[in-house]
Structure formats: C-alpha cells, structure tokens
Design a protein around this motif. Structure first.
Motif, PDB file in Angstrom:
ATOM      1  N   ILE A   3       0.852  -1.185   0.000  1.00  0.00           N
ATOM      2  CA  ILE A   3       0.000   0.000   0.000  1.00  0.00           C
ATOM      3  C   ILE A   3       0.887   1.233   0.000  1.00  0.00           C
ATOM      4  O   ILE A   3       1.858   1.327   0.765  1.00  0.00           O
ATOM      5  N   GLY A   4       0.565   2.162  -0.880  1.00  0.00           N
ATOM      6  CA  GLY A   4       1.342   3.383  -0.969  1.00  0.00           C
ATOM      7  C   GLY A   4       0.490   4.545  -1.387  1.00  0.00           C
ATOM      8  O   GLY A   4      -0.746   4.466  -1.434  1.00  0.00           O
ATOM      9  N   VAL A   5       1.155   5.641  -1.694  1.00  0.00           N
ATOM     10  CA  VAL A   5       0.464   6.851  -2.123  1.00  0.00           C
ATOM     11  C   VAL A   5       1.045   7.316  -3.450  1.00  0.00           C
ATOM     12  O   VAL A   5       2.175   6.977  -3.805  1.00  0.00           O
ATOM     13  N   PHE A   6       0.236   8.096  -4.166  1.00  0.00           N
ATOM     14  CA  PHE A   6       0.736   8.670  -5.406  1.00  0.00           C
ATOM     15  C   PHE A   6       0.211  10.080  -5.570  1.00  0.00           C
ATOM     16  O   PHE A   6      -0.786  10.475  -4.964  1.00  0.00           O
ATOM     17  N   THR A   7       0.924  10.824  -6.385  1.00  0.00           N
ATOM     18  CA  THR A   7       0.476  12.142  -6.809  1.00  0.00           C
ATOM     19  C   THR A   7       0.605  12.227  -8.313  1.00  0.00           C
ATOM     20  O   THR A   7       1.558  11.704  -8.892  1.00  0.00           O
ATOM     21  N   ALA A   8      -0.374  12.874  -8.934  1.00  0.00           N
ATOM     22  CA  ALA A   8      -0.279  13.123 -10.371  1.00  0.00           C
ATOM     23  C   ALA A   8       0.822  14.130 -10.670  1.00  0.00           C
ATOM     24  O   ALA A   8       1.328  14.185 -11.792  1.00  0.00           O
ATOM     25  N   GLY A   9       1.199  14.924  -9.674  1.00  0.00           N
ATOM     26  CA  GLY A   9       2.272  15.898  -9.862  1.00  0.00           C
ATOM     27  C   GLY A   9       1.809  17.331  -9.859  1.00  0.00           C
ATOM     28  O   GLY A   9       2.563  18.225 -10.255  1.00  0.00           O
ATOM     29  N   ALA A  18       7.848  16.478  -0.082  1.00  0.00           N
ATOM     30  CA  ALA A  18       7.253  16.492   1.260  1.00  0.00           C
ATOM     31  C   ALA A  18       6.231  15.373   1.417  1.00  0.00           C
ATOM     32  O   ALA A  18       6.129  14.755   2.486  1.00  0.00           O
ATOM     33  N   LEU A  19       5.466  15.097   0.362  1.00  0.00           N
ATOM     34  CA  LEU A  19       4.514  13.979   0.403  1.00  0.00           C
ATOM     35  C   LEU A  19       5.234  12.661   0.621  1.00  0.00           C
ATOM     36  O   LEU A  19       4.807  11.816   1.417  1.00  0.00           O
ATOM     37  N   ALA A  20       6.326  12.467  -0.118  1.00  0.00           N
ATOM     38  CA  ALA A  20       7.071  11.214  -0.006  1.00  0.00           C
ATOM     39  C   ALA A  20       7.654  11.042   1.388  1.00  0.00           C
ATOM     40  O   ALA A  20       7.605   9.943   1.964  1.00  0.00           O
ATOM     41  N   VAL A  21       8.207  12.109   1.947  1.00  0.00           N
ATOM     42  CA  VAL A  21       8.773  12.037   3.294  1.00  0.00           C
ATOM     43  C   VAL A  21       7.672  11.697   4.306  1.00  0.00           C
ATOM     44  O   VAL A  21       7.863  10.860   5.200  1.00  0.00           O
ATOM     45  N   ALA A  22       6.504  12.306   4.143  1.00  0.00           N
ATOM     46  CA  ALA A  22       5.379  12.007   5.037  1.00  0.00           C
ATOM     47  C   ALA A  22       4.941  10.556   4.893  1.00  0.00           C
ATOM     48  O   ALA A  22       4.608   9.894   5.886  1.00  0.00           O
ATOM     49  N   ALA A  23       4.941  10.038   3.654  1.00  0.00           N
ATOM     50  CA  ALA A  23       4.564   8.643   3.425  1.00  0.00           C
ATOM     51  C   ALA A  23       5.554   7.694   4.085  1.00  0.00           C
ATOM     52  O   ALA A  23       5.165   6.658   4.646  1.00  0.00           O
ATOM     53  N   ASP A  24       6.825   8.030   4.028  1.00  0.00           N
ATOM     54  CA  ASP A  24       7.848   7.207   4.667  1.00  0.00           C
ATOM     55  C   ASP A  24       7.660   7.219   6.188  1.00  0.00           C
ATOM     56  O   ASP A  24       7.711   6.167   6.840  1.00  0.00           O
ATOM     57  N   GLU A  25       7.424   8.381   6.745  1.00  0.00           N
ATOM     58  CA  GLU A  25       7.230   8.498   8.194  1.00  0.00           C
ATOM     59  C   GLU A  25       5.967   7.775   8.648  1.00  0.00           C
ATOM     60  O   GLU A  25       5.915   7.257   9.778  1.00  0.00           O
ATOM     61  N   ALA A  26       4.958   7.713   7.782  1.00  0.00           N
ATOM     62  CA  ALA A  26       3.703   7.038   8.126  1.00  0.00           C
ATOM     63  C   ALA A  26       3.783   5.530   7.930  1.00  0.00           C
ATOM     64  O   ALA A  26       2.852   4.811   8.288  1.00  0.00           O
ATOM     65  N   GLY A  27       4.891   5.044   7.369  1.00  0.00           N
ATOM     66  CA  GLY A  27       5.073   3.607   7.230  1.00  0.00           C
ATOM     67  C   GLY A  27       4.494   2.988   5.979  1.00  0.00           C
ATOM     68  O   GLY A  27       4.295   1.773   5.928  1.00  0.00           O
ATOM     69  N   PHE A  28       4.211   3.791   4.954  1.00  0.00           N
ATOM     70  CA  PHE A  28       3.710   3.215   3.715  1.00  0.00           C
ATOM     71  C   PHE A  28       4.830   2.477   2.978  1.00  0.00           C
ATOM     72  O   PHE A  28       6.016   2.648   3.272  1.00  0.00           O
ATOM     73  N   ASP A  29       4.420   1.654   2.021  1.00  0.00           N
ATOM     74  CA  ASP A  29       5.374   0.825   1.290  1.00  0.00           C
ATOM     75  C   ASP A  29       5.950   1.514   0.065  1.00  0.00           C
ATOM     76  O   ASP A  29       7.117   1.314  -0.276  1.00  0.00           O
ATOM     77  N   LEU A 197      -2.275   2.089  -4.691  1.00  0.00           N
ATOM     78  CA  LEU A 197      -1.774   3.448  -4.517  1.00  0.00           C
ATOM     79  C   LEU A 197      -2.964   4.392  -4.414  1.00  0.00           C
ATOM     80  O   LEU A 197      -3.826   4.413  -5.292  1.00  0.00           O
ATOM     81  N   VAL A 198      -3.011   5.159  -3.345  1.00  0.00           N
ATOM     82  CA  VAL A 198      -4.110   6.086  -3.101  1.00  0.00           C
ATOM     83  C   VAL A 198      -3.599   7.504  -3.312  1.00  0.00           C
ATOM     84  O   VAL A 198      -2.520   7.872  -2.820  1.00  0.00           O
ATOM     85  N   GLU A 199      -4.373   8.307  -4.019  1.00  0.00           N
ATOM     86  CA  GLU A 199      -3.959   9.676  -4.322  1.00  0.00           C
ATOM     87  C   GLU A 199      -4.042  10.552  -3.081  1.00  0.00           C
ATOM     88  O   GLU A 199      -5.032  10.527  -2.340  1.00  0.00           O
ATOM     89  N   ALA A 212      -6.539   5.430   8.378  1.00  0.00           N
ATOM     90  CA  ALA A 212      -7.592   4.638   7.752  1.00  0.00           C
ATOM     91  C   ALA A 212      -7.103   3.233   7.411  1.00  0.00           C
ATOM     92  O   ALA A 212      -7.830   2.243   7.574  1.00  0.00           O
ATOM     93  N   VAL A 213      -5.848   3.128   6.947  1.00  0.00           N
ATOM     94  CA  VAL A 213      -5.282   1.815   6.626  1.00  0.00           C
ATOM     95  C   VAL A 213      -5.169   0.968   7.880  1.00  0.00           C
ATOM     96  O   VAL A 213      -5.502  -0.229   7.884  1.00  0.00           O
ATOM     97  N   CYS A 214      -4.713   1.553   8.970  1.00  0.00           N
ATOM     98  CA  CYS A 214      -4.588   0.809  10.223  1.00  0.00           C
ATOM     99  C   CYS A 214      -5.947   0.312  10.717  1.00  0.00           C
ATOM    100  O   CYS A 214      -6.049  -0.778  11.285  1.00  0.00           O
ATOM    101  N   SER A 215      -6.989   1.103  10.479  1.00  0.00           N
ATOM    102  CA  SER A 215      -8.333   0.684  10.890  1.00  0.00           C
ATOM    103  C   SER A 215      -8.876  -0.413   9.988  1.00  0.00           C
ATOM    104  O   SER A 215      -9.501  -1.374  10.453  1.00  0.00           O
ATOM    105  N   ALA A 216      -8.636  -0.270   8.669  1.00  0.00           N
ATOM    106  CA  ALA A 216      -9.173  -1.246   7.720  1.00  0.00           C
ATOM    107  C   ALA A 216      -8.393  -2.550   7.711  1.00  0.00           C
ATOM    108  O   ALA A 216      -8.959  -3.627   7.484  1.00  0.00           O
ATOM    109  N   LEU A 217      -7.077  -2.457   7.959  1.00  0.00           N
ATOM    110  CA  LEU A 217      -6.201  -3.633   7.886  1.00  0.00           C
ATOM    111  C   LEU A 217      -5.326  -3.691   9.138  1.00  0.00           C
ATOM    112  O   LEU A 217      -4.108  -3.529   9.055  1.00  0.00           O
TER     113      LEU A 217
END
Length: 232
Positions: A3-9, A18-29, A197-199, A212-217
């Motif tokens: 599970i990860g995140v994406f941006t169209a740019g 900054a999004l990527a750093v936040a995703a890393d800190e949040a534990g996404f893959d 990948l969630v936007e 939300a991921v922690c709650s769902a999974l």
C-alpha cells in the motif's frame, strides 16, 4: 499487498518530496509520481524527483505513469537504470501511453498511434535493459495493453473505476499482478490488488490515510513480513 500513495504531480517539486517524506514516516510501502508535461503539473522529470526522494526516504519508488509513447525508450532505460543503481531493490515503473493529444504533438508524435507506439517502444526498452526491475503497464481503455502485460508476464495497473480489462489479463498472464490507482481506500481495496496506490495532496492527507489503513487492515501493523511500521 503493498500500500502506498501517489500524486499526479500537481504540486511543486518540493511539495511532492514532502509527500514522499510524510509517506515514509507514516510507514507506507510505496511512493509514486506521474509524468505530466502540461500545467498545472510539475512532474515532467519523475526520474529526477524519485532520485531525490530515494536519498530522503526508504520507500519503494515507482511511477504513475512513465510515458512510453512520447519518450525515447533508450533515454527511459538510461534514466531509470541510473535510478535503480542509486536505490537498488527499491524501484520499478509503470508504463503508460498518455491521453493528451497536445503532449503527443509536443514530442512529434500523434495520439492516434498510441497503442502501436507503446508496443514498439516497449520492445526497444526491453532489449536495451534486459535486467530491468519489475514493470507494470497502465491500462484504461485498450485491451491490447492488457495483452502486452500478460504476454511479458508484467503487472497491470488500472484505475479503480476503470478495471474492465483485469479479467482478460488474469486469464492470460502466467503470474498476474494487479495494481490499482484509487482516490478512495475502500474502493481500491475492493479490487483485492497486489499493490494499491491512493492519491494524496498533502502530508495531512497522508496521515489521515495511514490511520484509515490501520483501521481497515489492523493485521498490517504487526505483519511478520513488515520492514517498516504501522502500514507496511
């Protein structure tokens, strides 16, 4: 499932990082960024962005998508091979044909030939980089792209709302892997993807999605296969 995140740019380059750093800190893959060449996007060079992000995070890095039609396949191989050397074992890419006629024109191509260009350029790309990382193919409308992915035992990436060719691909591929781009976590999970990948648009969105991921999974918090925390 990854599970990860994406941006169209549609953020500044610094905002994308900054999004990527936040995703890393949040534990996404995974973190992925799209390739676009027209306003309001600022991701015309995703390999450069991902190389910078590689130095700031421990995430797996991908694209969403890389334009196989308008780019020179030799140039793509060179850029992403360099990225793979800088972040070994952490990179793959999603190849797509694009859907903006004027962008095709800027690169001296015609959108009407998008499918044959995809097939031709991918053959060249494969021949130039035989030991490339895993490749996914973005498929929205064209069954030929699902067939291409299956023929080469690559992955298939679809939008959550445009998944009509998944069955066709699964019927043909020796080792099918499905990726889903979604704007909503539950909609993405409903497709039972191998990678979701969630936007997101801001670090606050990343934090909210992590909860939300922690709650769902909840099992992912303590998975024995985890290499990170919380959502991996």
């Amino acid at each position: 499932m990854q599970i990860g995140v994406f941006t169209a740019g549609d953020l500044s380059p610094a905002g994308i990082v900054a999004l990527a750093v936040a995703a890393d800190e949040a534990g996404f893959d995974v973190f992925a960024v799209g390739e676009h060449h027209n306003p309001p996007y600022n991701s015309s060079s995703p390999a450069t962005l991902l190389a910078h992000i590689a130095a700031r995070t421990t995430l797996r890095l991908s694209t969403a998508t890389t334009l196989i039609t308008t780019n020179d396949p030799a140039r793509l191989a060179a850029e992403y091979a360099t990225l793979a050397l800088l972040a070994p074992g952490r990179t793959d890419l999603v190849l797509g044909r694009g859907n903006t006629a004027k962008v095709f024109g800027w690169f001296g191509k015609e959108i009407e030939y998008g499918v044959p260009l995809t097939i031709e350029h991918y053959a060249t790309f494969r021949s130039l980089w035989p030991d490339r990382p895993y490749v996914w193919h973005a498929c929205t409308r064209s069954p030929e792209i699902a067939d291409l992915a299956a023929e080469h035992d690559d992955g298939l990436f679809v939008f959550a709302g445009q998944a009509e060719h998944v069955s066709r691909y699964r019927d043909q591929a020796a080792h099918p892997r499905i990726g889903v781009l979604a704007t909503d976590l539950d909609e993405g999970l409903s497709h039972d993807p191998d990678r979701l990948l969630v936007e997101v648009s801001s670090p606050a969105d990343v934090e909210k999605l992590g909860s939300a991921v922690c709650s769902a999974l909840p099992h992912r918090r303590s998975s024995p296969d985890s290499t990170k925390h919380r959502t991996s």
